[in-house]
Design a protein around this motif. Structure first.
Motif, short mmCIF file in Angstrom:
data_model
loop_
_atom_site.label_atom_id
_atom_site.label_comp_id
_atom_site.label_asym_id
_atom_site.label_seq_id
_atom_site.Cartn_x
_atom_site.Cartn_y
_atom_site.Cartn_z
N PHE A 44 -17.75 10.26 -1.12
CA PHE A 44 -16.92 11.23 -0.43
C PHE A 44 -15.43 11.00 -0.71
O PHE A 44 -14.59 11.27 0.13
CB PHE A 44 -17.20 11.17 1.07
CG PHE A 44 -18.62 11.55 1.39
CD1 PHE A 44 -19.02 12.87 1.47
CD2 PHE A 44 -19.58 10.56 1.58
CE1 PHE A 44 -20.32 13.21 1.73
CE2 PHE A 44 -20.90 10.90 1.86
CZ PHE A 44 -21.28 12.23 1.94
N THR A 45 -15.14 10.46 -1.88
CA THR A 45 -13.76 10.22 -2.30
C THR A 45 -13.50 10.94 -3.61
O THR A 45 -14.42 11.25 -4.35
CB THR A 45 -13.49 8.73 -2.54
OG1 THR A 45 -14.38 8.27 -3.56
CG2 THR A 45 -13.67 7.91 -1.29
N TYR A 52 -10.60 9.75 1.13
CA TYR A 52 -11.77 10.45 1.67
C TYR A 52 -11.44 11.91 2.00
O TYR A 52 -11.91 12.46 2.99
CB TYR A 52 -12.35 9.70 2.87
CG TYR A 52 -13.09 8.46 2.44
CD1 TYR A 52 -14.44 8.51 2.14
CD2 TYR A 52 -12.43 7.24 2.28
CE1 TYR A 52 -15.12 7.38 1.70
CE2 TYR A 52 -13.11 6.11 1.83
CZ TYR A 52 -14.44 6.20 1.55
OH TYR A 52 -15.12 5.08 1.11
N GLU A 53 -10.65 12.55 1.15
CA GLU A 53 -10.32 13.96 1.33
C GLU A 53 -11.54 14.87 1.26
O GLU A 53 -11.64 15.81 2.04
CB GLU A 53 -9.26 14.38 0.31
CG GLU A 53 -7.93 13.71 0.58
CD GLU A 53 -7.04 13.62 -0.65
OE1 GLU A 53 -7.57 13.60 -1.78
OE2 GLU A 53 -5.82 13.55 -0.47
N PRO A 54 -12.51 14.63 0.35
CA PRO A 54 -13.71 15.48 0.36
C PRO A 54 -14.48 15.40 1.69
O PRO A 54 -15.03 16.40 2.14
CB PRO A 54 -14.54 14.94 -0.80
CG PRO A 54 -13.53 14.37 -1.73
CD PRO A 54 -12.49 13.75 -0.82
N PHE A 97 -15.42 1.08 5.23
CA PHE A 97 -16.46 1.93 5.79
C PHE A 97 -16.16 2.27 7.25
O PHE A 97 -16.22 3.42 7.66
CB PHE A 97 -17.83 1.26 5.67
CG PHE A 97 -18.96 2.07 6.24
CD1 PHE A 97 -19.39 3.21 5.60
CD2 PHE A 97 -19.57 1.69 7.42
CE1 PHE A 97 -20.44 3.97 6.12
CE2 PHE A 97 -20.61 2.42 7.95
CZ PHE A 97 -21.05 3.56 7.29
N HIS A 98 -15.78 1.26 8.02
CA HIS A 98 -15.52 1.49 9.44
C HIS A 98 -14.29 2.38 9.65
O HIS A 98 -14.34 3.35 10.39
CB HIS A 98 -15.33 0.17 10.19
CG HIS A 98 -15.16 0.36 11.65
ND1 HIS A 98 -13.93 0.51 12.23
CD2 HIS A 98 -16.07 0.47 12.64
CE1 HIS A 98 -14.08 0.70 13.53
NE2 HIS A 98 -15.38 0.68 13.80
N ASP A 99 -13.19 2.06 8.97
CA ASP A 99 -11.94 2.78 9.19
C ASP A 99 -11.93 4.17 8.55
O ASP A 99 -11.40 5.12 9.13
CB ASP A 99 -10.75 1.98 8.67
CG ASP A 99 -10.59 0.65 9.42
OD1 ASP A 99 -11.14 0.52 10.54
OD2 ASP A 99 -9.91 -0.24 8.88
N SER A 100 -12.47 4.28 7.36
CA SER A 100 -12.38 5.54 6.62
C SER A 100 -13.56 6.48 6.87
O SER A 100 -13.44 7.68 6.66
CB SER A 100 -12.28 5.27 5.12
OG SER A 100 -11.10 4.57 4.83
N ILE A 101 -14.68 5.94 7.30
CA ILE A 101 -15.87 6.78 7.50
C ILE A 101 -16.26 6.85 8.98
O ILE A 101 -16.18 7.90 9.60
CB ILE A 101 -17.08 6.26 6.69
CG1 ILE A 101 -16.75 6.13 5.22
CG2 ILE A 101 -18.29 7.13 6.92
CD1 ILE A 101 -16.70 7.41 4.47
#
Length: 119
Positions: A44-45, A52-54, A97-101
Motif C-alpha cells: 500500500f505504498t 502509504y498514500e495508496p 506497521f503500527h504507526d503507518s497502518i
C-alpha cells in the motif's frame, strides 16, 4: 463471496465473475440482505516513499462508497521496498506497521464503522 478468474502473471488475479453467494449443494442463498465489501492487496505504498498514500486513497474511496467491510491483503510492510531494502528507514517493521497502518485503520474504523479484516 468468491471470485472466478485467472492469475496469468502470478502477480494479480483477473476477475471474470464475482459470486456474491454460493453453496456446495448448488442451492441459492435465500437471504435478501446484501453486503458490500472492498478488497485490496498490498503493498500500500508508492515505490518512491513510505507515506502509504495508496492506503489513504483507498480509505477515501471507502468513505465515498460506504462498504460494510474492507479486506486488506498484505504485504503491509514490503521488505522489497527500495527504502526498506536500502536501510533508509529510522523505525523497524513493527513500528512502521503500527504507526503507518494500524493506527490509520483504527482511526478509520472508529470514524466510519467499517469492519476491517487484515490478511
Amino acid at each position: 463471496m468468491a471470485i472466478i478468474g485467472t492469475n496469468p502473471s502470478g502477480f494479480c488475479i483477473v476477475a471474470k465473475e464475482i459470486l456474491s453467494s454460493f453453496a456446495p449443494d448448488d442451492k441459492q442463498n435465500t437471504d435478501t440482505e446484501s453486503m458490500n465489501m472492498v478488497v485490496a492487496c498490498g503493498p500500500f505504498t508508492a515505490a518512491e516513499n513510505l507515506y502509504y498514500e495508496p492506503l489513504q486513497e483507498l480509505m477515501e474511496y471507502c468513505i465515498r462508497t460506504k462498504p460494510d467491510s474492507l479486506l486488506l491483503i498484505g504485504p503491509f510492510v514490503d521488505a522489497e521496498h527500495p527504502q526498506i531494502k536500502q536501510g533508509m528507514t529510522e523505525v523497524g517493521y513493527d513500528d512502521l506497521f503500527h504507526d503507518s497502518i494500524l493506527a490509520k485503520l483504527a482511526d478509520f474504523h472508529d470514524r466510519q464503522g467499517v469492519k476491517i479484516i487484515l490478511m
